[in-house]
Enzyme design. Structure first.
Site, PDB file in Angstrom:
ATOM      1  N   GLY C 463       0.827  -1.197   0.000  1.00 21.88           N
ATOM      2  CA  GLY C 463       0.000   0.000   0.000  1.00 21.88           C
ATOM      3  C   GLY C 463       0.859   1.243   0.000  1.00 21.88           C
ATOM      4  CG  ASN C 627       3.695   9.701  -6.375  1.00 18.13           C
ATOM      5  OD1 ASN C 627       2.865  10.527  -5.998  1.00 18.13           O
ATOM      6  ND2 ASN C 627       3.486   8.922  -7.414  1.00 18.13           N
ATOM      7  CE  LYS C 629      -3.155  11.896  -7.249  1.00 22.10           C
ATOM      8  NZ  LYS C 629      -3.879  11.430  -8.447  1.00 22.10           N
ATOM      9  CD  GLN C 634       4.054   5.336   2.747  1.00 27.38           C
ATOM     10  OE1 GLN C 634       4.582   5.959   1.823  1.00 27.38           O
ATOM     11  NE2 GLN C 634       4.619   4.293   3.311  1.00 27.38           N
ATOM     12  CE  LYS C 697      16.891  12.780   6.430  1.00 27.86           C
ATOM     13  NZ  LYS C 697      16.657  13.836   7.446  1.00 27.86           N
ATOM     14  N   GLY C 700       6.896   6.010   5.892  1.00 26.66           N
ATOM     15  CA  GLY C 700       5.795   5.129   6.301  1.00 26.66           C
ATOM     16  C   GLY C 700       5.470   5.212   7.775  1.00 26.66           C
ATOM     17  CD  GLU C 701       7.986   1.924  10.196  1.00 27.69           C
ATOM     18  OE1 GLU C 701       7.824   1.120  11.114  1.00 27.69           O
ATOM     19  OE2 GLU C 701       8.937   1.882   9.412  1.00 27.69           O
TER      20      GLU C 701
END
Lengths: 197, 326, 739
Positions: C463, C627, C629, C634, C697, C700-701
């Site tokens: 995802g 990206n 978008k 995310q 870098k 996600g988190e």
């Protein structure tokens, strides 16, 4: 109060012997004895015809089979997703006679003569449904697993013809969980597709 | 899920004939029963399908509202006369579950939905309601969402229906048909407290079927509302809820109907609150007094003690929303 | 053409039409797949005394019931440190409630489920430890903290003495509950043996990790095992290691000699694939009257299983987030009879920064100082723990831009001083930080005679937009529109890539893809320059460029030809190159972290205690955003994840049985649409030439970190109540409210 160390068998036996109301049934003043599952009735296979995405489909079904499992395991229509299988996430949302429902909570054998629309039947050939196009444009998904359910739920919502502002879209879409957290983008996509963006 | 036969009766009489057979459950919307089957909490040998019995009419007359047992929750919630004349019913339904479930779930099935007690729904846990005599895991277990009213040493499971709270407040009557004929039961009398037999939840006889629910008209029904408090903003069962209907004339309360949800082992009518309201002025002080009286007799446990305060606040707020601030 | 950096997902169409296929949705070559359903323990500790499968076997359609008595034996020694070697039906031990004890295998899902419910288990019970220790007594020091890469405790300066002497002190315990990932796609494995070769479709964040585990367990060369995972319905860490059900599916397929599909039920997902462990964190901050930190002490205890080790690194951010000469951090474990915990979105930081940033808010209040000012006062210009410069740090700008967008100025400092009608309004903020990770990766790029390209890399797209970023990189380097690039991932037949975890995918695979692209490009330009029939013949490849599917002269763009023309003339089917890349010495030279600032407005009902987030602004500096978008999505998603952590999520365990009591999505409450308001994310510009060749870098988190603290701080501001025990639900607020 202490809790006995029950074996699984004891619980299941006890469970089987329990009365109690379910659906619109009366349990009676006393629990009745249900024959042990060692002698289960062999379920009759049900022959059912549903109109699925515009095409009549004849199915032979175990009465236990959910609409969701019938779609995924028998018809190989895997666009409808199994998320929780208990009506708590909305990933399996399809339209039943035009209304959105959780396919996991519907016994498919009860659907003779009914009309079902799934994500596979939403686009018009190669032409995406406006909701599908808007979901792509607004990035209304990440992993994509809740997406068919979100889109079918939104399609059901648009059928309902309610006035939709952002808050009401959120309320009326709250049966569809997105763990990736694409909610704001989903709301934008639905607003666009409903002509209110 | 253990195997079962799925049948359909020709008519109501034939349905009841089938339904009275041992090991039989009726299936209406199925939103709760299918979950119970999957979790192995119910093991019926036979399901009798109630679809097609022509029990899905909504009738509005000067005498009141009649809802066929198979009417879908969403249809009732959206019905213009219900929204106008019985807003508490529409609001309670819209606060229930999610749109998809409301399109399946029926009025009769909603009233008979089983508790959400997580021990009841987990067959590996003791539960007197599911497996009589095994004990109640909740009393000394995790019971934040459990009942503060009507519990016994055997069971403290909360009745989960929002609709039932609204209907109990409005003096609804259920119309039954069974092997021994038809009868009417007041909704306040339909559900039983757990006492020593939490497995027996209603006064229904084997095979007895809810055909419809009636709500008598009253000067209070239009001025009514449902307030539900929960952790999550939507799609959750109530921590607490309140159904309130008031008849106020010239700043004075002529009649009051108040019930609470999320707190009782059955839909919990609050007669003491109603009595205190009747004749009182429609003022903030009155609403607060009503809220305070709402928790008389509450028996909270370690984790659900907060529901006492929360219910007071819920009832106070609901009264104020319906009666207005003064 | 749409600017490539805001391109829509290349897999979007498949996902909105139901065409994207997830692990459980593949059918093996022959349509003879069997369904498997797990049977799990109902006690927390002991031995299986006996298993009666007689009734289960009578169910029509049942092929086998696999238990520890008949399960294939496997080699527990070779699967690697990261693979849980338990419970794999190799013995009769029961170590937690909800442990796999049998597998029912049948021709239909209904029959397998029915049989699973009829398996009768009898136990000899042992005493179980069910409550984790609240204090260091009874806890232990982790043996393999961060895979042995760093010590579980650190000290610099004189933390205790400095704390004791501090003018202003905060000394509090913060608690976080067990949380479950609950990806929407249940874990699923479809295992198929072809002789001594094993093909597995698996819902996976790490196909190569799965391959290593299965090859080890079954004693096979890794080449004999292929893992395929083209689409993954979310993971958040839960699909990162090779959980036992994957191996059990392969064992079951071996036992019955047919392909087997095993899908976990939602209930089983609460005991089968890890969770964020419960933590108890003692945080002590000392400061002088001006707000300068003089001591930071962070002692974390996290819950661990009785049979393996996972420790939640809650204190790592406390070592480096602020400038302070006296810092001590410890990590300890409390063993209980629960399954093994694991990584969950922002492991360590999500829980640890909740504690640290709550404590910082408490300190700001104790000092009568603005929370941002306090943080700026203690701004760390270098990593004082590692004693290294940051490769880049743009946190100051995050505070500034976030505060401006949020209009932080309107905050009235006094708690309970802001209202909207009846509702109490609170504004809170917190810092976010997450380390930059990177691993070795390889990729292959193929420019084809039809003018399209394929990029192959055995990464995963959970995802996160990996497909899209892969295609973009090729498009960028070979001058191709996205619809002429096909990305392939999620397959061990492709070049090796690391686990999609630790926010490292883009940082790891992009340099490898870039290298492969550059090699393809160089070959292509060389070919054109050397081809007498090419309009570019004779030019120095240095003078050439690629754009819009063509090779052209940089100085005179009309001079050139298409890839198709060149390859056709050359009689080449394709031009192909491999690329690989691994971290260099940057980690030795620099401390590498991304940073951000979270701003939250909450409304609290003063009577009912309901907390609703009304607005969220997150400003993040994470190097190059590949990206905009998908990156924005995310970031929003990470914030929503943190909202659930703050307000609704907690896994409840029965204190006597050790059984998860809310193992359903109706009872474990993740945020729904109505919980999530407008979220504004600001991507703060940051150039970092040191972290990796792309300067990305990972995002996600980071946005999950700090969200819970910002919400808790906003709740304090709204109500005057400090909740040090997540989640913040009405029951924790109601006593302190107005009635």
């Amino acid at each position: 109060m202490t809790i006995r160390n029950f074996t699984r068998r004891e619980f299941l036996r006890d469970t089987a012997a329990t009365g109690g109301a379910a659906a619109i049934a009366g349990s009676g003043g006393k629990a009745w004895a249900v024959p042990a599952a060692a002698d289960p009735p062999v379920p009759t296979q049900h022959r059912v015809t549903i109109r699925l995405n515009g095409t009549e489909r004849a199915l032979q079904l175990d009465p236990r089979t959910s609409l969701l499992d019938a779609l995924r395991e028998q018809l190989y229509l895997t666009g409808t997703k199994k998320g929780c299988d208990m009506g708590a996430c909305g990933a399996c949302t399809v339209l039943l006679d035009g209304k959105r429902v959780n396919a996991c909570l519907v016994l498919a054998a009860r659907l003779d003569g009914r009309e079902v629309k799934t994500i596979e039947g939403l686009a018009d050939g190669d032409q995406l449904h406006p909701l599908q196009a808007a979901f792509i444009e607004h990035d209304g998904f990440q992993c994509g697993y809740c997406t068919p359910g979100q889109i079918m739920s939104a399609a059901g919502l648009l059928n309902e013809g309610r006035p939709l502002d952002e808050h009401s879209i959120r309320e009326w879409m709250s049966g569809n969980i997105c763990r990736c957290g694409a909610y704001p983008n989903i709301v934008s996509a639905i607003r666009q597709a409903s002509g209110r963006a | 899920m253990q195997p079962f036969a799925l049948e359909q009766g020709r008519d109501i009489a034939d349905t009841i004939r089938r339904g009275r057979m041992p090991g039989t459950d009726y299936i209406a919307g199925g939103t709760d029963l299918v979950q119970l089957l999957k979790d192995d909490v119910r093991r019926p040998r036979r399901l009798v399908d109630l679809e097609g019995l022509d029990l899905d009419q909504i009738t509005v007359t000067p005498q009141g509202l009649r809802l066929g047992a198979m009417t879908r929750m969403s249809e009732v919630a959206d019905h213009p006369a219900v929204i106008r004349d019985y807003p508490v019913i529409s609001q309670a339904l819209l606060a229930s579950a999610a749109p998809q479930i409301r399109n399946l779930g029926t009025i009769g099935g909603n009233l008979l939905q089983r508790t959400r007690c997580t021990y009841f729904r987990d067959t590996a846990s003791p539960c007197n309601k599911r497996s009589p005599g095994t004990g109640c895991a909740a009393i000394e277990g995790v019971h934040r969402t459990h009942a503060i009213f009507g519990g016994s040493r055997q069971c403290i499971a909360t009745h989960a229906s929002d609709l039932a709270v609204a209907l109990v407040a409005l003096d609804a009557v259920v119309h039954l048909s069974g092997p021994n004929g038809a009868r009417d039961v007041r909704l306040t009398e339909l559900h039983l407290m757990p006492n020593d037999h939490p497995d027996i939840e209603t006064v229904l006889h084997p095979g007895e079927l809810i055909l419809a629910v009636s709500v008598p008209a009253g000067a209070w029904t239009r001025r009514s509302s449902y307030l539900k408090v929960r952790d999550r903003a939507s799609f959750e069962f109530a921590l607490t809820s309140a159904a309130v209907a008031l008849d106020i004339q010239d700043g004075k309360i002529r009649a009051a109907r108040v019930a609470a949800g999320g707190v009782g082992t059955k839909p919990w009518r609050l007669p003491a609150v109603e009595q205190a309201l009747v004749g009182a002025p429609a003022t903030t002080a009155t609403w607060q007094r009503g809220g305070r009286l709402a928790t008389a007799g509450a028996m909270p446990l370690r984790d659900n003690r907060f529901k006492v305060r929360l219910l007071r606040a819920t009832v106070t707020r609901a009264l104020e929303q319906v009666g207005g601030e003064a | 053409m749409i600017p490539i950096t805001t391109a829509s997902r290349v897999d979007g169409r498949l996902k909105v039409t139901g065409g994207a296929r997830y692990a459980a949705e593949f059918a093996p070559a022959q349509d003879n797949v069997l369904h498997a359903v797990l049977v799990q323990s109902t006690i927390a500790a002991g031995r299986v005394a006996s298993i009666d499968t007689a009734r289960a076997k009578q169910v029509p359609g049942v092929v086998a019931i696999m238990t520890h008595e008949n399960a294939p034996r496997i080699d527990l020694g070779k699967a690697g440190d990261m693979t849980p070697g338990f419970p794999l039906l190799q013995d009769d031990r029961v170590m937690f409630n909800g442990q796999h004890l049998a597998v029912a295998i049948a021709t239909s899902f209904e029959a397998a489920q029915q049989a699973a419910q009829l398996v009768e288990l009898h136990y000899n019970r042992d005493e179980a430890t069910l409550l984790m220790s609240d204090n260091p007594t009874g806890t232990s020091v982790p043996q393999r903290f961060r895979n042995g890469m760093r010590p579980p405790a650190s000290t610099r300066g004189t933390p205790q003495a400095s704390f004791d002497a501090a003018a202003v002190k905060i000394d509090q315990i913060y608690r976080t509950p067990i949380e479950h990932h609950n990806p929407m796609e249940p874990h699923a494995t479809l295992a198929e043996w072809q002789g001594d070769r094993l093909l597995v479709h698996n819902a996976s964040q790490s196909v190569f990790g799965n391959r290593k585990a299965l090859a080890g367990f079954f004693g096979l060369p890794e080449d004999n095992v292929r893992i395929v995972s083209p689409f993954v319905g979310g993971g958040f860490g839960s699909k990162g290691v090779s959980w036992p059900h994957i191996t059990l599916a392969a064992m079951a397929a071996k036992l019955v000699g047919q392909p087997v599909k095993l899908v976990l039920t939602r209930r089983q997902m609460f005991t089968s694939n890890g969770y964020r462990p419960k933590t108890v964190q003692h945080v002590r901050l000392g400061a002088d009257r001006d707000g300068r930190l003089t001591a930071v002490l962070h002692d974390g205890i996290s819950q661990n299983s009785a049979y393996g080790e996972f420790s939640e690194p809650v204190g790592l951010a406390s070592e480096m987030l602020y400038s302070c000469p006296n810092v001590a951090v410890t990590h300890r474990l409390s063993k209980v009879n629960q399954g093994l915990p694991t990584f969950m979105r922002a492991p360590g930081e999500a829980s640890g920064v909740y504690a640290l940033e709550s404590a910082m808010d408490e300190l700001a209040w104790a000092l009568g100082m603005d929370p941002i000012e306090l943080r700026l006062k203690n701004y760390a210009d270098r990593d004082e723990h590692e004693d290294k410069p940051f490769s880049s740090k743009t946190l100051r700008a995050c505070y500034e831009q976030g505060a401006a967008a949020f209009d932080w100025k309107r905050r009235v400092a006094q708690p309970r001083s802001m209202r909207d009608g009846r509702l109490l309004i609170g504004l809170g903020m917190a810092t976010a930080t997450y380390p930059v990770n990177r691993s070795e990766a390889a990729a292959k790029v193929r420019l084809q005679a039809d003018g399209t390209a394929i990029v192959r890399c055995g990464s995963q797209d959970i995802g996160t937009g990996t497909y899209t970023v892969m295609a973009q990189l090729v498009g960028e380097h070979l001058g191709l529109p996205l619809d002429r690039v096909r990305a392939e991932l999620g397959d061990t037949a492709l070049p090796q890539a690391p686990v999609s975890g630790g926010s490292q995918s883009v940082a790891s695979i992009s340099p490898a893809i870039r290298e492969a692209c550059l090699a393809v490009r160089a070959q292509t330009l060389q070919l054109a320059a050397g081809d007498p029939a090419s309009p570019l013949h004779g030019l120095d490849p240095e003078e050439l460029d690629v754009a819009d599917g063509r090779i052209l002269q940089s100085a005179e763009k009309s001079r050139g030809e298409t890839y198709q023309a060149l390859l056709a003339r050359q009689g080449r089917a394709a031009i192909e190159a491999d690329g690989s890349a691994k971290p260099g010495e940057e980690k030795q030279k620099f401390s590498m972290h991304s940073f951000g600032a979270q701003f939250v407005e909450v409304a609290v009902d003063p009577d009912l205690g309901e907390v609703r987030v009304r607005r969220h602004v997150g400003a993040f500096a994470a190097g190059r955003i590949m990206n905009a978008k998908t990156g924005r999505s995310q970031m929003i998603g990470g914030i929503v994840f943190g909202m659930g952590m703050a307000l609704t999520e907690a896994t409840e365990v029965d204190p006597r049985s050790g059984r998860v009591t809310n193992a359903t999505m109706a009872d474990y409450l993740v945020p729904v649409h109505l919980d999530v308001p407008e979220i504004e994310v600001i991507m703060v510009a940051e150039q970092d030439d040191a972290v990796n060749p792309l300067g990305a870098k990972g995002i996600g988190e980071l946005p999950t970190v700090g969200t819970a603290a910002a919400i808790a701080n906003a709740v304090y501001h709204a109500t005057g109540q400090r909740i040090r025990d997540l989640p913040i639900r009405p029951d924790k607020l109601i006593d302190g409210l107005s009635i």
